[in-house]
Design an enzyme around this catalytic site. Structure first.
Site, PDB file in Angstrom:
ATOM      1  CB  ALA A 159      -0.891   0.002   1.229  1.00 31.74           C
ATOM      2  CE  LYS A 160       3.203   6.123  -4.787  1.00 36.85           C
ATOM      3  NZ  LYS A 160       4.628   6.125  -4.459  1.00 36.85           N
ATOM      4  CB  ILE A 161       0.465   3.968   3.754  1.00 33.59           C
ATOM      5  CG1 ILE A 161      -0.477   2.780   3.482  1.00 33.59           C
ATOM      6  CG2 ILE A 161       0.050   4.744   4.993  1.00 33.59           C
ATOM      7  CD1 ILE A 161      -0.443   1.690   4.528  1.00 33.59           C
TER       8      ILE A 161
END
Ligand code: PPE
Length: 302
Positions: A155-157
């Site tokens: 996830a590109k958090i």
């Protein structure tokens, strides 16, 4: 950095009025997910590079971080194209951001609304034009990539990027362009905002995706290199293998294909862009600019 309009939850808002409350949850805790996408000018108009895959990854980030939005993938895709159109940009960087908004502040995010924005702006070479041609200077960071059980790399958090910012600050203060992070075991992972490739004896290597972001440029390069006849392998390595590689380069939406000419004061590839890197870089730009029939399905014309 500025354009005319920013898309906010379905409305086009003036760039200067695209503001949020200081008690926005994501502002305090990094509770958002984002994408980085590029659109290139082609002979047949502006085309977004691998938009479908970026939307797919955004929705995977939303699933992992347990955020629900009311927009479908198709609506989001259209909103991105509309935002480019309304800003009258021929080529641009695209930054969709979905974040936990303002209601309560506490680590429980579930009471905060989920808000969506899309900003676009002109962004040239990430590390400078010269970097693309000559390569950049790097160091192995003293900061390890967040351990695999600390967060999600799939996830590109937003909050994940604090780790990258520490590494980037350290590299810049050392007079360098970029950092290469190891994982907590000491295996090579990636740059602060790029995946990493290296070449030894004609074989192209990159790291497995368990400990790094599943880069869409990375995926593109693996496919391009294989089509060009190169052997491509995924491998965990220690830092010393980079020092003795024939060539090293970074890949990323912002960084595109950026050669690395120095790591920890070791010169790589005679201190300039290597021949395999140059071949791949040239092909990558030709594809993004719509000059390669075979890869036209990667382009989404606006
Ligand atoms: N690793 C990281 C940690 C990363 O942030 C990126 C993209 C990549 C790999 C490459 O992924 P892809 O873009 O899908 O090939 N980094 C984004 C943000 C950079 C920034 O400075 O902001 C980007 O390149 O858009």
């Amino acid at each position: 950095m500025k354009a005319e309009k920013i898309w906010m939850d379905g409305k086009m808002v003036d760039w200067d009025k695209a503001q949020v409350h200081v008690c926005t949850h994501a502002f305090h805790y990094g509770s958002g997910v984002f994408e980085g996408i590029r659109a290139y000018e082609t002979e047949n108009g502006t085309a977004v590079f691998r938009l479908k895959e970026h939307i797919e990854r955004l929705f995977n980030s939303l699933k992992i971080f347990k955020m629900d939005i009311s927009f479908s993938k198709e609506e989001f895709r259209q909103a991105i194209k509309d935002t480019i159109k309304v800003n009258k940009l021929k080529s641009c960087y695209i930054r969709p951001l979905v974040y936990r908004g303002y209601n309560d502040l506490s680590l429980n995010p579930f009471n905060c609304p989920v808000c969506c924005t899309i900003a676009v702006w002109e962004w040239g070479a990430y590390l400078g034009e010269e970097a693309l041609a000559q390569g950049i200077r790097t160091k192995i960071s003293s900061y390890a990539r967040s351990s695999i059980n600390s967060t999600s790399q799939k996830a590109k958090i937003c909050g994940n990027y604090v780790n990258s910012i520490f590494a980037k600050m350290e590299a810049i203060e050392a007079g360098l362009d970029e950092a290469i992070l190891l994982d907590t075991r000491g295996f090579v992972t990636e740059g602060s905002g790029e995946n990493l490739f290296w070449i030894r004896n004609g074989v192209i290597y990159t790291t497995p995706t368990a400990t790094v972001l599943e880069g869409i440029t990375r995926d593109s390069i693996i496919k391009i290199a294989k089509d060009m006849g190169y052997q491509v392998q995924e491998k965990y390595i220690c830092r010393d293998e980079l020092y003795i590689s024939d060539e090293v380069f970074f890949s990323g939406t912002a960084a595109e294909v950026t050669p690395v000419r120095e790591i920890d004061n070791y010169q790589i590839s005679e201190g300039k862009r290597g021949p395999v890197t140059e071949n791949i870089q040239r092909k990558f730009f030709a594809i993004a600019k719509g000059e390669e029939e075979k890869y036209l399905s990667w382009l989404d014309y606006i």
